[in-house]
Scaffold this motif. Structure first.
Motif, mmCIF file in Angstrom:
data_model
loop_
_atom_site.group_PDB
_atom_site.id
_atom_site.type_symbol
_atom_site.label_atom_id
_atom_site.label_comp_id
_atom_site.label_asym_id
_atom_site.label_seq_id
_atom_site.Cartn_x
_atom_site.Cartn_y
_atom_site.Cartn_z
ATOM 1 N N PHE A 285 40.184 39.720 37.095
ATOM 2 C CA PHE A 285 41.119 38.509 36.564
ATOM 3 C C PHE A 285 42.272 38.632 37.625
ATOM 4 N N ILE A 286 42.494 39.567 38.457
ATOM 5 C CA ILE A 286 43.439 39.448 39.483
ATOM 6 C C ILE A 286 43.144 38.662 40.636
ATOM 7 N N VAL B 261 42.684 34.946 39.537
ATOM 8 C CA VAL B 261 44.226 34.117 39.112
ATOM 9 C C VAL B 261 45.376 34.290 40.243
ATOM 10 N N SER C 184 38.394 30.522 38.856
ATOM 11 C CA SER C 184 39.539 30.845 39.243
ATOM 12 C C SER C 184 40.741 29.616 38.118
ATOM 13 N N GLY D 226 40.483 30.768 34.741
ATOM 14 C CA GLY D 226 41.248 32.173 34.511
ATOM 15 C C GLY D 226 42.841 31.633 34.715
ATOM 16 N N LYS D 227 43.423 30.835 35.301
ATOM 17 C CA LYS D 227 44.667 30.355 35.334
ATOM 18 C C LYS D 227 45.072 29.837 34.174
ATOM 19 N N ILE E 269 45.436 32.513 31.099
ATOM 20 C CA ILE E 269 46.242 33.500 31.058
ATOM 21 C C ILE E 269 47.479 33.276 30.202
ATOM 22 N N TRP E 270 47.820 32.187 30.152
ATOM 23 C CA TRP E 270 48.669 31.761 28.994
ATOM 24 C C TRP E 270 48.425 31.890 27.440
ATOM 25 N N LEU F 19 46.432 34.348 26.730
ATOM 26 C CA LEU F 19 46.354 35.830 26.512
ATOM 27 C C LEU F 19 47.107 36.534 25.410
#
Length: 400
Positions: free
Chosen positions: A182-183, A186, A214, A217-218, A221-222, A224
């Motif tokens: 994930f890191i 993102v 990617s 994933g970005k 993240i919101w 999550l």
């Protein structure tokens, strides 16, 4: 269940006040009456503000075993129960436990039995311990019972530790893989995205896939925090919906490799509990019912519940067990022999000892099999992402 504040007098005319939990005022009145307290005032409290909340168990397994060992030693030495509790209060460093022991001491001084006092605090003293304490009070060997229960809970603690040892490593590596991926997707891949856009040549397919991942994933993240709340909500709903919870437990036991391992754990706990109860002359119906409450998996609970109904009709426990695929033939045969020879407690003890060794072997094998696989899995994920970034950069340098 709600909390009630009471104020009253005991038989000696001494004022008593405190807090009790009950389903109704009448139930609380009956409890106080059994303690020989004449109620002068009884007021319902806001259960949200007065309920004691524990993020984890209020007493650790090690402290609980130590408490039972010390209690057993004190009673064996001829110290009266109420004095033994007083000594335990002075020795304990746990504030919640000290508070509960003080309440138990007060209940004992009012003539309440130790088993009944334990029963008032189910978060600290499980139902199995309450019933076994009652057996010890009736038989007059409370010290022996408490020592044996300490051994029982010590085995349960060791069983939990074996499970943690077997499953913790795979779970941690899997979680680490997800976090690292994930890191990278993102925060690292987007750094090279603009550079790739200025690249005139066609990007490799796997690079396009990683860039697409990617972007996803970005966006995720919101969501999550929302996903976390959804998972928590699902777990709460699962706990309240018995049919769905049963189905979830059923599927858990069907997972390849992990399922049989978890089945052995639940069956070991079942054998230990039922065998311990029968060894101390607890009636078989009561023993099965108590074991049903101790076992956590709902599939095994259902088997025990149906076994209770079978025994109540005069049938064998194995008539139910033969209808399910979760009970191995070894257990069914051992139980059948135990029922015929009236040595079911001994057979269950042998079963629990056998499966304890099985769990050790399976735990070691799981770790040996999963460790290299998970390392390769983690290396593969990181490697794919890094290659998707590095290879186009090398191609760019070649055209410069």
């Amino acid at each position: 269940m709600a909390f009630y504040h009471y104020r009253g007098k005991n038989l000696q005319g001494k004022m008593k006040k405190g807090k009790l939990e009950g389903s109704s005022k009448d139930e609380v009145m009956e409890i106080l009456k059994s303690r020989n307290i004449t109620v002068l005032e009884l007021k319902k409290l806001n259960s949200i503000w007065h309920k004691e909340i524990y993020i984890k168990s209020p007493i650790s397994s090690k402290d609980f075993v130590l408490l039972l060992r010390e209690f057993s030693t004190l009673i064996e030495a001829g110290i009266p129960i109420i004095d033994a509790v007083h000594i335990l209060i002075q020795q304990t460093t746990s504030k919640p436990l000290s508070k509960v022991l003080n309440s138990i001491k007060e209940l004992l001084s009012e003539g309440v039995s130790l088993s009944e006092a334990f029963n008032k605090y189910p978060k600290f003293f499980p139902l199995l311990l309450v019933q076994m304490t009652r057996v010890g009070e009736v038989s007059g060997n409370l010290d022996v019972i408490l020592d044996q229960m300490a051994t029982y809970y010590e085995k349960q603690y060791e069983l939990k530790q074996k499970v943690k040892t077997a499953l913790a490593y795979p779970l941690l590596v899997s979680l680490f893989s997800i976090v690292v991926s994930f890191i990278l997707l993102v925060f690292i891949v987007p750094v090279f995205e603009d550079l790739f856009r200025s690249y005139d040549q066609e990007l490799p397919l796997y690079t396009k896939m990683v860039l697409q991942a990617s972007e996803i994933g970005k966006k995720l993240i919101w969501f999550l925090p929302v996903m976390i709340f959804i998972v928590i909500g699902f777990l709460i709903f699962l706990d309240q919906n018995s049919k769905l919870a049963y189905r979830f437990d059923y599927l858990t036991l069907k997972i390849p490799i992990i399922g049989p391992f978890l089945t052995k754990i639940h069956l070991t706990r079942m054998s230990q509990t039922l065998g311990s109860l029968l060894h101390h002359a607890v009636p078989i119906l009561q023993a099965i019912q108590t074991t049903e409450n101790v076992v956590q998996n709902r599939v095994i609970k259902k088997i025990l519940h149906e076994s209770y109904q079978a025994v109540e009709k005069g049938e064998s426990m194995t008539t139910v067990m033969r209808q399910t695929s979760f009970i191995p033939p070894l257990i069914m045969e051992m139980i059948a022999v135990g029922e015929r020879t009236r040595s079911l407690d001994q057979m269950l003890y042998k079963l629990s000892t056998f499966y304890e060794k099985e769990i050790d072997d399976v735990a070691n094998k799981l770790k040996a099999l999963l460790e290299p696989f998970l390392i390769l899995f983690l290396a593969g994920i990181v490697g794919v992402i890094m290659l998707a970034v590095v290879i186009p950069m090398f191609q760019m340098f070649e055209f410069m």
